[in-house]
Design a protein around this motif. Structure first.
Motif, short mmCIF file in Angstrom:
data_model
loop_
_atom_site.label_atom_id
_atom_site.label_comp_id
_atom_site.label_asym_id
_atom_site.label_seq_id
_atom_site.Cartn_x
_atom_site.Cartn_y
_atom_site.Cartn_z
N ILE A 58 0.84 -1.20 0.00
CA ILE A 58 0.00 0.00 0.00
C ILE A 58 0.87 1.25 0.00
CG2 ILE A 58 -1.62 1.35 1.40
CD1 ILE A 58 -2.90 -1.30 2.24
N HIS A 59 1.95 1.23 0.77
CA HIS A 59 2.86 2.38 0.82
C HIS A 59 3.45 2.67 -0.56
CE1 HIS A 59 5.93 5.16 2.18
NE2 HIS A 59 6.87 4.39 1.63
N GLN A 60 3.88 1.62 -1.26
CA GLN A 60 4.47 1.81 -2.58
C GLN A 60 3.44 2.35 -3.58
OE1 GLN A 60 7.60 1.68 -3.44
NE2 GLN A 60 8.23 1.07 -1.39
N ILE A 61 2.23 1.83 -3.52
CA ILE A 61 1.18 2.30 -4.43
C ILE A 61 0.80 3.74 -4.10
CG2 ILE A 61 -1.23 1.97 -5.12
CD1 ILE A 61 -0.74 -1.05 -4.81
N ASN A 62 0.75 4.07 -2.79
CA ASN A 62 0.41 5.44 -2.40
C ASN A 62 1.48 6.44 -2.82
OD1 ASN A 62 -2.18 5.42 -1.34
ND2 ASN A 62 -1.49 4.80 0.69
N LYS A 63 2.75 6.01 -2.86
CA LYS A 63 3.81 6.89 -3.34
C LYS A 63 3.52 7.34 -4.77
CE LYS A 63 8.10 5.67 -2.82
NZ LYS A 63 9.31 4.79 -2.68
N MET A 64 3.00 6.41 -5.56
CA MET A 64 2.66 6.75 -6.94
C MET A 64 1.35 7.54 -6.99
SD MET A 64 2.05 4.12 -10.13
CE MET A 64 0.68 3.34 -9.28
N THR A 106 1.36 11.37 -6.16
CA THR A 106 1.80 12.27 -7.23
C THR A 106 0.60 12.83 -7.99
OG1 THR A 106 3.79 10.91 -7.46
CG2 THR A 106 3.30 12.44 -9.26
N PHE A 107 -0.47 12.05 -8.03
CA PHE A 107 -1.67 12.46 -8.75
C PHE A 107 -2.81 12.77 -7.78
CE2 PHE A 107 0.81 9.31 -11.15
CZ PHE A 107 1.25 10.13 -12.18
N HIS A 108 -2.43 13.12 -6.55
CA HIS A 108 -3.38 13.58 -5.53
C HIS A 108 -4.44 12.54 -5.20
CE1 HIS A 108 -1.42 17.41 -6.19
NE2 HIS A 108 -1.73 17.35 -7.46
N LYS A 109 -4.03 11.28 -5.14
CA LYS A 109 -4.90 10.19 -4.72
C LYS A 109 -4.23 9.44 -3.58
CE LYS A 109 -6.63 9.42 -9.47
NZ LYS A 109 -8.03 9.77 -9.27
N THR A 110 -5.04 8.80 -2.73
CA THR A 110 -4.51 8.01 -1.62
C THR A 110 -5.43 6.83 -1.35
OG1 THR A 110 -3.58 9.99 -0.58
CG2 THR A 110 -3.79 8.04 0.79
N LEU A 111 -4.84 5.66 -1.13
CA LEU A 111 -5.63 4.49 -0.75
C LEU A 111 -5.98 4.59 0.73
CD1 LEU A 111 -3.74 1.49 -2.41
CD2 LEU A 111 -5.79 2.64 -3.23
N GLU A 112 -7.25 4.36 1.04
CA GLU A 112 -7.68 4.35 2.43
C GLU A 112 -8.43 3.06 2.74
OE1 GLU A 112 -9.85 7.93 3.11
OE2 GLU A 112 -8.08 9.23 2.93
N ASN A 113 -8.22 2.03 1.93
CA ASN A 113 -8.92 0.76 2.10
C ASN A 113 -8.44 0.03 3.35
OD1 ASN A 113 -8.65 1.56 -0.77
ND2 ASN A 113 -9.95 -0.19 -1.15
N PRO A 114 -9.35 -0.71 4.02
CA PRO A 114 -8.89 -1.61 5.08
C PRO A 114 -8.03 -2.70 4.47
CG PRO A 114 -11.20 -2.01 4.55
CD PRO A 114 -10.80 -0.79 3.79
N SER A 115 -7.19 -3.34 5.28
CA SER A 115 -6.27 -4.32 4.72
C SER A 115 -6.06 -5.49 5.67
CB SER A 115 -4.92 -3.67 4.41
OG SER A 115 -4.34 -3.14 5.59
N LEU A 116 -5.83 -6.66 5.07
CA LEU A 116 -5.50 -7.87 5.82
C LEU A 116 -4.09 -8.30 5.42
CD1 LEU A 116 -8.82 -9.93 5.61
CD2 LEU A 116 -7.81 -8.91 7.66
N CYS A 117 -3.25 -8.51 6.40
CA CYS A 117 -1.85 -8.84 6.17
C CYS A 117 -1.62 -10.33 6.46
CB CYS A 117 -0.96 -7.99 7.07
SG CYS A 117 0.79 -8.32 6.88
#
Length: 226
Positions: A113-119, A122-133
């Motif tokens: 999620i951190h890596q995807i959010n870095k990208m 840049t385009f003013h989007k952020t993942l806020e989905n719940p997650s299971l690890c």
């Protein structure tokens, strides 16, 4: 207990989303170190899952914008796929649309999620989905298993050897492992996504701050000037 519209007591139903009704997105990524920056996202595979059935798939190779992709020291076929990959902007839009509000599932999902959010940032989007690890769930469900990677869990379940350099192989292993974990969680009495989200992370003891406590008399004793 709760009170109904007629002011009579009744048993309140347990809240939460039952697993068969929840939508999950299984996620696998590959990053590479480049001369410009470390950990650049170059490949993503995702599978959308509902009631243990795959309903949609997404696979993206992402061109990192380098002048020489061949310098990434990857297998030739992978380099060619990256050269023909989509831009970061197109990848960001496709991923955000595909994920929707689903629960994201992966081995080291927070890193993904951190890596995807870095990208996305840049385009003013952020993942806020719940997650299971899966890494944390393994620690809770099978504490005796000395896991260092997803391959250790795959070996435990006698799944095929993983090619960790490509996401399309890893995502199949994640799907198999997650399916087995759902069965184990059900056997242990977990019925909703919210219960498992709360269960997955290791217990963290509250810090005792009492030895740092002070009262008004301590404050009054502090010199008023340097």
């Amino acid at each position: 207990l709760t009170v109904d519209e007629h002011h009579r007591w009744k048993i309140a139903e347990r809240g939460g989303t039952p697993f068969p009704e929840a939508e999950f997105v299984l996620l696998s990524i590959v990053t590479v170190d480049t001369a410009e920056r470390s950990k650049t996202l170059v490949e993503v595979s995702a599978q959308k899952l509902r009631n243990d059935t795959i309903t949609d798939r997404l696979h993206l190779c992402i061109h990192p914008g380098l002048t020489d992709v061949s310098s990434l020291h990857l297998p030739p076929d992978f380099v060619q796929a990256i050269k023909g990959g989509v831009s970061g902007e197109k990848a960001a839009g496709a991923l955000a649309h595909f994920f929707g509000e689903a629960v994201l599932v992966g081995y080291d999902i927070q890193t993904a999620i951190h890596q995807i959010n870095k990208m996305l940032n840049t385009f003013h989007k952020t993942l806020e989905n719940p997650s299971l690890c899966l890494r944390y769930l393994t620690k809770k469900l099978m504490p005796a298993l000395q896991q260092k990677s997803l391959s250790d869990i795959a070996s435990y379940f006698k799944l095929p050897v993983l090619d960790i350099r490509r996401t399309e192989k890893e995502i199949d292993a994640i799907a198999d492992i997650f399916s087995r974990y759902q069965e184990i969680l059900k056997e242990q009495g977990f019925g909703t996504v919210e219960e498992v989200l709360e269960f997955q992370y290791p217990h963290i003891e509250n810090i005792d701050f009492t030895k740092y406590a002070f009262d008004k008399y301590f404050l009054l004793s502090i010199p008023q000037k340097p």
